[in-house]
Write a protein that holds these residues in place. Structure first.
Motif, PDB file in Angstrom:
ATOM      1  N   GLY A   1      59.141  36.642  35.024  1.00  0.00           N
ATOM      2  CA  GLY A   1      57.965  37.317  34.446  1.00  0.00           C
ATOM      3  C   GLY A   1      56.721  36.468  34.653  1.00  0.00           C
ATOM      4  N   ALA A   2      56.865  35.160  34.477  1.00  0.00           N
ATOM      5  CA  ALA A   2      55.715  34.264  34.674  1.00  0.00           C
ATOM      6  C   ALA A   2      55.274  34.280  36.142  1.00  0.00           C
ATOM      7  CB  ALA A   2      56.076  32.840  34.237  1.00  0.00           C
ATOM      8  N   ALA A   3      56.254  34.322  37.037  1.00  0.00           N
ATOM      9  CA  ALA A   3      55.907  34.377  38.469  1.00  0.00           C
ATOM     10  C   ALA A   3      55.089  35.630  38.765  1.00  0.00           C
ATOM     11  CB  ALA A   3      57.178  34.357  39.325  1.00  0.00           C
ATOM     12  N   MET A   4      55.516  36.754  38.200  1.00  0.00           N
ATOM     13  CA  MET A   4      54.821  38.008  38.486  1.00  0.00           C
ATOM     14  C   MET A   4      53.496  38.110  37.723  1.00  0.00           C
ATOM     15  SD  MET A   4      56.500  39.514  40.870  1.00  0.00           S
ATOM     16  CE  MET A   4      56.582  37.856  41.504  1.00  0.00           C
ATOM     17  N   GLY A   5      53.442  37.547  36.515  1.00  0.00           N
ATOM     18  CA  GLY A   5      52.175  37.513  35.770  1.00  0.00           C
ATOM     19  C   GLY A   5      51.161  36.650  36.506  1.00  0.00           C
ATOM     20  N   HIS A   6      51.632  35.552  37.051  1.00  0.00           N
ATOM     21  CA  HIS A   6      50.765  34.665  37.828  1.00  0.00           C
ATOM     22  C   HIS A   6      50.240  35.404  39.066  1.00  0.00           C
ATOM     23  CE1 HIS A   6      49.524  31.388  40.433  1.00  0.00           C
ATOM     24  NE2 HIS A   6      49.566  30.553  39.411  1.00  0.00           N
ATOM     25  N   LEU A   7      51.152  36.043  39.771  1.00  0.00           N
ATOM     26  CA  LEU A   7      50.766  36.784  40.977  1.00  0.00           C
ATOM     27  C   LEU A   7      49.722  37.853  40.633  1.00  0.00           C
ATOM     28  CD1 LEU A   7      51.308  37.699  44.008  1.00  0.00           C
ATOM     29  CD2 LEU A   7      52.988  39.273  43.053  1.00  0.00           C
ATOM     30  N   ALA A   8      49.978  38.604  39.566  1.00  0.00           N
ATOM     31  CA  ALA A   8      49.063  39.688  39.203  1.00  0.00           C
ATOM     32  C   ALA A   8      47.684  39.137  38.830  1.00  0.00           C
ATOM     33  CB  ALA A   8      49.648  40.499  38.048  1.00  0.00           C
ATOM     34  N   ALA A   9      47.659  38.047  38.052  1.00  0.00           N
ATOM     35  CA  ALA A   9      46.359  37.466  37.672  1.00  0.00           C
ATOM     36  C   ALA A   9      45.640  36.930  38.912  1.00  0.00           C
ATOM     37  CB  ALA A   9      46.570  36.343  36.656  1.00  0.00           C
ATOM     38  N   PHE A  10      46.401  36.356  39.822  1.00  0.00           N
ATOM     39  CA  PHE A  10      45.806  35.841  41.056  1.00  0.00           C
ATOM     40  C   PHE A  10      45.161  36.982  41.848  1.00  0.00           C
ATOM     41  CE2 PHE A  10      45.621  34.381  45.382  1.00  0.00           C
ATOM     42  CZ  PHE A  10      45.285  33.041  45.274  1.00  0.00           C
ATOM     43  N   GLU A  11      45.901  38.080  42.008  1.00  0.00           N
ATOM     44  CA  GLU A  11      45.378  39.221  42.778  1.00  0.00           C
ATOM     45  C   GLU A  11      44.158  39.839  42.080  1.00  0.00           C
ATOM     46  OE1 GLU A  11      46.347  39.836  45.685  1.00  0.00           O
ATOM     47  OE2 GLU A  11      48.410  39.118  45.871  1.00  0.00           O
ATOM     48  N   CYS A  12      44.205  39.902  40.735  1.00  0.00           N
ATOM     49  CA  CYS A  12      43.093  40.511  39.972  1.00  0.00           C
ATOM     50  C   CYS A  12      41.813  39.684  40.084  1.00  0.00           C
ATOM     51  CB  CYS A  12      43.437  40.613  38.496  1.00  0.00           C
ATOM     52  SG  CYS A  12      44.658  41.860  38.118  1.00  0.00           S
ATOM     53  N   THR A  13      41.935  38.403  40.374  1.00  0.00           N
ATOM     54  CA  THR A  13      40.744  37.549  40.399  1.00  0.00           C
ATOM     55  C   THR A  13      40.441  37.078  41.816  1.00  0.00           C
ATOM     56  OG1 THR A  13      42.185  35.692  39.836  1.00  0.00           O
ATOM     57  CG2 THR A  13      40.962  36.692  38.039  1.00  0.00           C
ATOM     58  N   SER A  14      40.892  37.830  42.798  1.00  0.00           N
ATOM     59  CA  SER A  14      40.722  37.370  44.182  1.00  0.00           C
ATOM     60  C   SER A  14      39.651  38.135  44.953  1.00  0.00           C
ATOM     61  CB  SER A  14      42.071  37.493  44.905  1.00  0.00           C
ATOM     62  OG  SER A  14      41.905  37.331  46.274  1.00  0.00           O
ATOM     63  N   SER A  15      39.599  39.448  44.758  1.00  0.00           N
ATOM     64  CA  SER A  15      38.763  40.279  45.612  1.00  0.00           C
ATOM     65  C   SER A  15      37.263  39.931  45.524  1.00  0.00           C
ATOM     66  CB  SER A  15      38.993  41.752  45.260  1.00  0.00           C
ATOM     67  OG  SER A  15      38.220  42.563  46.080  1.00  0.00           O
ATOM     68  N   VAL A  16      36.743  39.850  44.295  1.00  0.00           N
ATOM     69  CA  VAL A  16      35.303  39.584  44.134  1.00  0.00           C
ATOM     70  C   VAL A  16      34.943  38.167  44.637  1.00  0.00           C
ATOM     71  CG1 VAL A  16      33.418  39.389  42.462  1.00  0.00           C
ATOM     72  CG2 VAL A  16      35.065  41.272  42.285  1.00  0.00           C
ATOM     73  N   PRO A  17      35.667  37.114  44.202  1.00  0.00           N
ATOM     74  CA  PRO A  17      35.378  35.787  44.763  1.00  0.00           C
ATOM     75  C   PRO A  17      35.553  35.738  46.288  1.00  0.00           C
ATOM     76  CG  PRO A  17      36.777  35.581  42.836  1.00  0.00           C
ATOM     77  CD  PRO A  17      36.660  37.045  43.127  1.00  0.00           C
ATOM     78  N   ALA A  18      36.519  36.475  46.808  1.00  0.00           N
ATOM     79  CA  ALA A  18      36.729  36.451  48.272  1.00  0.00           C
ATOM     80  C   ALA A  18      35.485  36.967  48.989  1.00  0.00           C
ATOM     81  CB  ALA A  18      37.957  37.279  48.650  1.00  0.00           C
ATOM     82  N   ARG A  19      34.855  37.989  48.414  1.00  0.00           N
ATOM     83  CA  ARG A  19      33.625  38.517  49.031  1.00  0.00           C
ATOM     84  C   ARG A  19      32.508  37.455  48.986  1.00  0.00           C
ATOM     85  NH1 ARG A  19      32.893  43.461  46.866  1.00  0.00           N
ATOM     86  NH2 ARG A  19      33.510  44.551  48.743  1.00  0.00           N
ATOM     87  N   ARG A  20      32.379  36.806  47.834  1.00  0.00           N
ATOM     88  CA  ARG A  20      31.334  35.764  47.707  1.00  0.00           C
ATOM     89  C   ARG A  20      31.593  34.624  48.691  1.00  0.00           C
ATOM     90  NH1 ARG A  20      31.640  36.035  41.497  1.00  0.00           N
ATOM     91  NH2 ARG A  20      30.189  37.724  41.078  1.00  0.00           N
ATOM     92  N   LEU A  21      32.862  34.236  48.805  1.00  0.00           N
ATOM     93  CA  LEU A  21      33.186  33.135  49.716  1.00  0.00           C
ATOM     94  C   LEU A  21      32.894  33.545  51.158  1.00  0.00           C
ATOM     95  CD1 LEU A  21      36.529  31.900  48.070  1.00  0.00           C
ATOM     96  CD2 LEU A  21      34.376  30.632  48.182  1.00  0.00           C
ATOM     97  N   ALA A  22      33.299  34.766  51.523  1.00  0.00           N
ATOM     98  CA  ALA A  22      33.063  35.228  52.897  1.00  0.00           C
ATOM     99  C   ALA A  22      31.556  35.203  53.197  1.00  0.00           C
ATOM    100  CB  ALA A  22      33.623  36.636  53.085  1.00  0.00           C
ATOM    101  N   GLN A  23      30.760  35.666  52.249  1.00  0.00           N
ATOM    102  CA  GLN A  23      29.300  35.685  52.472  1.00  0.00           C
ATOM    103  C   GLN A  23      28.733  34.267  52.501  1.00  0.00           C
ATOM    104  OE1 GLN A  23      28.044  38.393  49.376  1.00  0.00           O
ATOM    105  NE2 GLN A  23      28.457  40.196  50.637  1.00  0.00           N
ATOM    106  N   GLY A  24      29.282  33.407  51.658  1.00  0.00           N
ATOM    107  CA  GLY A  24      28.841  32.010  51.662  1.00  0.00           C
ATOM    108  C   GLY A  24      29.164  31.315  52.982  1.00  0.00           C
TER     109      GLY A  24
END
Ligand SMILES: [Fe+2]
Ligand SMILES: [Fe+2]
Length: 315
Positions: free
Chosen positions: A219-242
Protein backbone atom coordinates in the motif's frame (compact mmCIF):
# COMPACT_ATOMS: atom_id res chain seq x y z
CA UNK A 1 27.81 0.56 -12.19
CA UNK A 2 30.68 0.26 -9.74
CA UNK A 3 30.40 0.32 -5.96
CA UNK A 4 30.21 3.87 -4.60
CA UNK A 5 32.82 5.42 -2.30
CA UNK A 6 32.19 4.73 1.41
CA UNK A 7 30.96 7.56 3.63
CA UNK A 8 31.79 6.14 7.05
CA UNK A 9 32.62 2.96 8.91
CA UNK A 10 29.49 0.95 8.03
CA UNK A 11 29.59 1.63 4.30
CA UNK A 12 33.37 1.02 4.31
CA UNK A 13 32.93 -2.43 5.88
CA UNK A 14 30.16 -3.19 3.42
CA UNK A 15 32.09 -2.06 0.34
CA UNK A 16 35.03 -4.15 1.46
CA UNK A 17 32.83 -7.18 2.14
CA UNK A 18 31.03 -6.90 -1.21
CA UNK A 19 34.30 -6.61 -3.10
CA UNK A 20 36.08 -9.43 -1.36
CA UNK A 21 33.20 -11.83 -0.70
CA UNK A 22 33.99 -11.80 3.01
CA UNK A 23 31.04 -12.30 5.37
CA UNK A 24 29.68 -9.12 6.93
CA UNK A 25 29.76 -8.93 10.69
CA UNK A 26 28.17 -5.62 11.31
CA UNK A 27 25.02 -3.85 12.40
CA UNK A 28 23.37 -0.47 11.83
CA UNK A 29 24.81 0.96 15.07
CA UNK A 30 28.27 0.94 13.46
CA UNK A 31 27.16 3.70 11.08
CA UNK A 32 29.15 6.90 11.56
CA UNK A 33 26.29 9.11 10.37
CA UNK A 34 22.80 8.95 8.83
CA UNK A 35 24.33 9.22 5.37
CA UNK A 36 26.68 6.32 6.11
CA UNK A 37 23.69 4.14 7.05
CA UNK A 38 21.67 5.40 4.08
CA UNK A 39 24.47 4.61 1.64
CA UNK A 40 24.86 1.10 3.11
CA UNK A 41 21.14 0.41 2.62
CA UNK A 42 21.23 1.93 -0.86
CA UNK A 43 24.02 -0.50 -1.82
CA UNK A 44 22.15 -3.48 -0.36
CA UNK A 45 19.03 -2.52 -2.32
CA UNK A 46 21.02 -2.10 -5.50
CA UNK A 47 21.90 -5.81 -5.31
CA UNK A 48 18.22 -6.46 -6.15
CA UNK A 49 18.18 -4.09 -9.14
CA UNK A 50 20.95 -4.08 -11.74
CA UNK A 51 23.66 -4.72 -9.12
CA UNK A 52 27.30 -3.66 -9.33
CA UNK A 53 29.72 -4.77 -11.99
CA UNK A 54 32.33 -5.49 -9.29
CA UNK A 55 30.06 -7.58 -7.02
CA UNK A 56 29.03 -11.23 -7.41
CA UNK A 57 25.26 -11.32 -8.06
CA UNK A 58 24.77 -14.28 -5.73
CA UNK A 59 25.30 -11.91 -2.82
CA UNK A 60 21.77 -10.54 -3.13
CA UNK A 61 20.50 -13.44 -0.99
CA UNK A 62 23.45 -13.86 1.36
CA UNK A 63 21.99 -14.22 4.90
CA UNK A 64 24.35 -11.80 6.69
CA UNK A 65 23.64 -9.12 4.08
CA UNK A 66 19.90 -9.76 4.34
CA UNK A 67 20.13 -9.40 8.11
CA UNK A 68 21.87 -6.03 7.79
CA UNK A 69 19.36 -4.94 5.16
CA UNK A 70 16.49 -5.94 7.43
CA UNK A 71 17.93 -4.00 10.38
CA UNK A 72 18.64 -0.88 8.30
CA UNK A 73 15.14 -1.03 6.81
CA UNK A 74 13.60 -1.32 10.29
CA UNK A 75 15.42 1.83 11.34
CA UNK A 76 14.30 3.63 8.20
CA UNK A 77 10.69 2.53 8.62
CA UNK A 78 10.68 3.68 12.26
CA UNK A 79 11.95 7.08 11.16
CA UNK A 80 9.36 7.42 8.39
CA UNK A 81 6.54 6.37 10.74
CA UNK A 82 7.70 8.86 13.39
CA UNK A 83 7.32 11.68 10.84
CA UNK A 84 3.95 10.46 9.53
CA UNK A 85 0.95 12.20 11.15
CA UNK A 86 -1.43 9.38 10.11
CA UNK A 87 -4.07 9.03 7.40
CA UNK A 88 -6.64 11.86 7.23
CA UNK A 89 -10.07 11.15 8.76
CA UNK A 90 -11.76 11.64 5.40
CA UNK A 91 -9.81 8.73 3.91
CA UNK A 92 -12.27 6.17 5.20
CA UNK A 93 -15.03 7.85 3.13
CA UNK A 94 -14.39 8.84 -0.48
CA UNK A 95 -10.80 7.69 -0.92
CA UNK A 96 -10.27 9.27 -4.35
CA UNK A 97 -11.29 12.76 -3.22
CA UNK A 98 -9.48 12.36 0.11
CA UNK A 99 -6.28 11.35 -1.65
CA UNK A 100 -6.32 14.20 -4.18
CA UNK A 101 -7.10 16.68 -1.37
CA UNK A 102 -4.32 15.27 0.79
CA UNK A 103 -1.71 15.72 -1.93
CA UNK A 104 -3.06 19.14 -2.87
CA UNK A 105 -2.87 20.41 0.71
CA UNK A 106 0.76 19.43 1.16
CA UNK A 107 2.96 22.47 0.85
CA UNK A 108 6.64 22.38 0.11
CA UNK A 109 9.38 24.41 -1.52
CA UNK A 110 9.48 24.16 -5.31
CA UNK A 111 12.73 23.50 -7.11
CA UNK A 112 10.76 23.48 -10.37
CA UNK A 113 9.59 27.08 -9.88
CA UNK A 114 13.17 28.21 -9.34
CA UNK A 115 14.40 26.33 -12.42
CA UNK A 116 11.48 27.76 -14.39
CA UNK A 117 12.49 31.38 -13.96
CA UNK A 118 15.85 31.82 -12.23
CA UNK A 119 18.17 28.80 -12.07
CA UNK A 120 21.57 28.97 -13.70
CA UNK A 121 22.75 26.29 -16.09
CA UNK A 122 25.07 24.98 -13.40
CA UNK A 123 22.15 24.56 -11.00
CA UNK A 124 20.04 22.86 -13.67
CA UNK A 125 22.84 20.37 -14.33
CA UNK A 126 23.25 19.73 -10.63
CA UNK A 127 19.53 18.95 -10.39
CA UNK A 128 19.92 16.34 -13.15
CA UNK A 129 22.82 14.74 -11.29
CA UNK A 130 20.82 14.49 -8.06
CA UNK A 131 17.71 13.22 -9.84
CA UNK A 132 19.67 10.58 -11.72
CA UNK A 133 19.69 8.29 -8.68
CA UNK A 134 15.90 8.09 -8.92
CA UNK A 135 15.14 8.48 -12.62
CA UNK A 136 17.62 5.91 -13.88
CA UNK A 137 15.52 3.36 -11.99
CA UNK A 138 12.22 5.01 -12.82
CA UNK A 139 9.29 2.58 -12.34
CA UNK A 140 11.54 -0.27 -11.18
CA UNK A 141 10.51 -0.17 -7.48
CA UNK A 142 6.80 -0.29 -8.46
CA UNK A 143 7.35 -3.23 -10.80
CA UNK A 144 8.25 -5.42 -7.80
CA UNK A 145 4.74 -4.82 -6.43
CA UNK A 146 2.84 -5.95 -9.51
CA UNK A 147 2.37 -9.61 -8.54
CA UNK A 148 1.21 -8.65 -5.04
CA UNK A 149 -1.82 -6.57 -5.98
CA UNK A 150 -5.44 -7.65 -6.27
CA UNK A 151 -6.64 -8.19 -9.85
CA UNK A 152 -8.06 -4.76 -10.77
CA UNK A 153 -5.15 -2.83 -9.21
CA UNK A 154 -2.68 -5.16 -10.90
CA UNK A 155 -4.21 -4.57 -14.34
CA UNK A 156 -4.04 -0.80 -13.80
CA UNK A 157 -0.45 -0.85 -12.56
CA UNK A 158 0.53 -2.97 -15.58
CA UNK A 159 -1.06 -0.32 -17.81
CA UNK A 160 0.87 2.47 -16.08
CA UNK A 161 4.14 0.53 -16.16
CA UNK A 162 3.64 -0.20 -19.87
CA UNK A 163 4.02 3.56 -20.44
CA UNK A 164 6.93 3.92 -18.01
CA UNK A 165 8.69 1.05 -19.77
CA UNK A 166 8.35 2.60 -23.22
CA UNK A 167 5.13 0.99 -24.52
CA UNK A 168 7.10 -1.69 -26.35
CA UNK A 169 9.87 0.62 -27.56
CA UNK A 170 13.20 0.19 -25.73
CA UNK A 171 14.35 3.68 -26.64
CA UNK A 172 11.23 5.14 -24.98
CA UNK A 173 11.72 3.68 -21.50
CA UNK A 174 11.50 6.67 -19.19
CA UNK A 175 14.76 5.65 -17.52
CA UNK A 176 16.32 5.53 -20.98
CA UNK A 177 14.94 8.99 -21.85
CA UNK A 178 16.60 10.26 -18.69
CA UNK A 179 19.87 8.51 -19.55
CA UNK A 180 19.75 10.28 -22.95
CA UNK A 181 19.10 13.58 -21.20
CA UNK A 182 22.20 13.03 -19.05
CA UNK A 183 24.29 12.06 -22.07
CA UNK A 184 23.16 15.16 -23.99
CA UNK A 185 24.66 17.47 -21.36
CA UNK A 186 27.87 15.48 -21.08
CA UNK A 187 26.92 13.59 -17.91
CA UNK A 188 27.38 9.88 -17.28
CA UNK A 189 24.21 7.95 -18.20
CA UNK A 190 25.11 5.04 -15.89
CA UNK A 191 24.44 6.78 -12.62
CA UNK A 192 27.79 7.65 -11.14
CA UNK A 193 26.34 10.49 -9.10
CA UNK A 194 25.47 8.50 -5.99
CA UNK A 195 28.77 9.68 -4.53
CA UNK A 196 27.70 13.31 -4.49
CA UNK A 197 24.07 13.23 -3.38
CA UNK A 198 23.18 14.08 0.24
CA UNK A 199 21.58 11.63 2.65
CA UNK A 200 18.11 13.08 1.88
CA UNK A 201 18.38 11.81 -1.70
CA UNK A 202 19.66 8.42 -0.57
CA UNK A 203 16.87 8.13 1.97
CA UNK A 204 14.28 9.02 -0.66
CA UNK A 205 15.51 6.22 -2.88
CA UNK A 206 15.78 3.77 0.01
CA UNK A 207 12.19 4.41 1.07
CA UNK A 208 10.74 3.76 -2.36
CA UNK A 209 12.85 0.59 -2.68
CA UNK A 210 11.83 -0.69 0.74
CA UNK A 211 8.15 -0.09 -0.09
CA UNK A 212 8.64 -1.98 -3.35
CA UNK A 213 10.49 -4.93 -1.84
CA UNK A 214 8.30 -5.59 1.21
CA UNK A 215 4.95 -7.13 0.41
CA UNK A 216 3.40 -5.91 3.66
CA UNK A 217 4.16 -2.33 2.50
CA UNK A 218 2.51 -2.70 -0.94
CA UNK A 219 0.00 0.00 0.00
CA UNK A 220 2.85 2.37 0.82
CA UNK A 221 4.50 1.58 -2.51
CA UNK A 222 1.31 2.43 -4.37
CA UNK A 223 0.54 5.49 -2.21
CA UNK A 224 4.04 6.73 -2.94
CA UNK A 225 3.61 6.11 -6.66
CA UNK A 226 0.25 7.89 -6.73
CA UNK A 227 1.56 10.93 -4.82
CA UNK A 228 4.57 11.04 -7.13
CA UNK A 229 2.38 10.99 -10.25
CA UNK A 230 -0.02 13.60 -8.77
CA UNK A 231 2.85 16.03 -8.18
CA UNK A 232 4.75 15.47 -11.41
CA UNK A 233 2.87 17.00 -14.31
CA UNK A 234 2.86 20.69 -13.28
CA UNK A 235 6.52 20.75 -12.08
CA UNK A 236 7.52 18.83 -15.22
CA UNK A 237 6.10 21.64 -17.35
CA UNK A 238 7.97 24.28 -15.32
CA UNK A 239 11.19 22.30 -15.56
CA UNK A 240 10.81 21.79 -19.32
CA UNK A 241 10.27 25.54 -19.78
CA UNK A 242 13.17 26.35 -17.47
CA UNK A 243 15.51 24.06 -19.37
CA UNK A 244 14.27 25.63 -22.60
CA UNK A 245 15.05 29.08 -21.20
CA UNK A 246 18.58 27.87 -20.46
CA UNK A 247 18.82 26.39 -23.96
CA UNK A 248 19.72 22.94 -22.69
CA UNK A 249 19.75 20.16 -25.32
CA UNK A 250 16.46 18.74 -26.59
CA UNK A 251 16.66 15.33 -24.80
CA UNK A 252 16.54 17.13 -21.44
CA UNK A 253 13.47 19.10 -22.46
CA UNK A 254 11.89 15.99 -24.04
CA UNK A 255 12.21 13.97 -20.84
CA UNK A 256 10.19 16.53 -18.89
CA UNK A 257 7.73 17.29 -21.71
CA UNK A 258 6.94 13.57 -21.89
CA UNK A 259 5.94 13.69 -18.21
CA UNK A 260 3.61 16.68 -18.55
CA UNK A 261 1.05 14.60 -20.42
CA UNK A 262 1.98 11.09 -19.23
CA UNK A 263 1.76 11.89 -15.54
CA UNK A 264 -1.50 13.80 -15.87
CA UNK A 265 -2.91 10.45 -17.05
CA UNK A 266 -0.90 8.36 -14.59
CA UNK A 267 -2.21 10.26 -11.57
CA UNK A 268 -5.78 9.32 -12.51
CA UNK A 269 -4.84 5.69 -13.15
CA UNK A 270 -2.87 5.50 -9.90
CA UNK A 271 -5.54 6.97 -7.64
CA UNK A 272 -8.76 5.70 -9.23
CA UNK A 273 -7.65 2.35 -10.61
CA UNK A 274 -4.83 1.26 -8.32
CA UNK A 275 -5.39 2.76 -4.86
CA UNK A 276 -9.16 2.43 -4.83
CA UNK A 277 -9.39 -1.29 -5.75
CA UNK A 278 -6.36 -2.03 -3.57
CA UNK A 279 -7.96 -0.55 -0.47
CA UNK A 280 -11.40 -2.00 -1.33
CA UNK A 281 -9.89 -5.47 -1.50
CA UNK A 282 -7.67 -4.94 1.51
CA UNK A 283 -8.78 -2.15 3.90
CA UNK A 284 -5.67 -2.71 6.07
CA UNK A 285 -3.66 -1.12 3.27
CA UNK A 286 -5.36 2.27 3.74
CA UNK A 287 -2.89 3.46 6.37
CA UNK A 288 0.19 2.30 4.40
CA UNK A 289 -1.20 4.10 1.30
CA UNK A 290 -1.04 7.40 3.18
CA UNK A 291 2.30 6.53 4.78
CA UNK A 292 3.67 6.12 1.26
CA UNK A 293 2.05 9.32 -0.01
CA UNK A 294 3.24 11.33 2.98
CA UNK A 295 6.77 9.96 2.65
CA UNK A 296 6.90 10.88 -1.03
CA UNK A 297 5.77 14.46 -0.40
CA UNK A 298 7.81 14.92 2.76
CA UNK A 299 11.06 13.58 1.31
CA UNK A 300 10.61 15.66 -1.84
CA UNK A 301 10.23 18.74 0.38
CA UNK A 302 13.31 17.84 2.45
CA UNK A 303 15.44 17.31 -0.65
CA UNK A 304 14.19 20.51 -2.27
CA UNK A 305 15.03 22.46 0.87
CA UNK A 306 18.60 21.13 0.88
CA UNK A 307 19.04 21.95 -2.80
CA UNK A 308 17.56 25.46 -2.56
CA UNK A 309 19.64 26.21 0.53
CA UNK A 310 22.72 25.08 -1.33
CA UNK A 311 21.83 27.50 -4.12
CA UNK A 312 21.08 30.29 -1.64
CA UNK A 313 17.47 30.52 -2.70
CA UNK A 314 14.84 31.33 -0.06
CA UNK A 315 12.52 28.29 0.20
FE1 LIG B 1 7.97 8.36 -16.00
FE1 LIG C 1 4.49 8.48 -14.61
Amino acid sequence: MHLPSPRGSLSAILVDALRTARPVRTEPSLASSPEDAALALWMLHELSYAGFSDVDEAREWQPDLLRLRHDLESELEDRLRARFPGAPESASGDLVTAFFDYVESHEGPSVASHVHTDATEEQAIELLRWRSVYHLKEADPSSFVLARLPRAARAALAELLYDEYGAGRPERLHSQLFAEALRSVGLDPDGRYVDEVPSEVLEMNNAVSMFGFQRRLRGAAMGHLAAFECTSSVPARRLAQGFQRLELPQPVIDYYTEHVVADAVHEQVAVRHILLPLVEADPDQLEPVFLGAFTCLDQEARTSRVLLERWDVAA
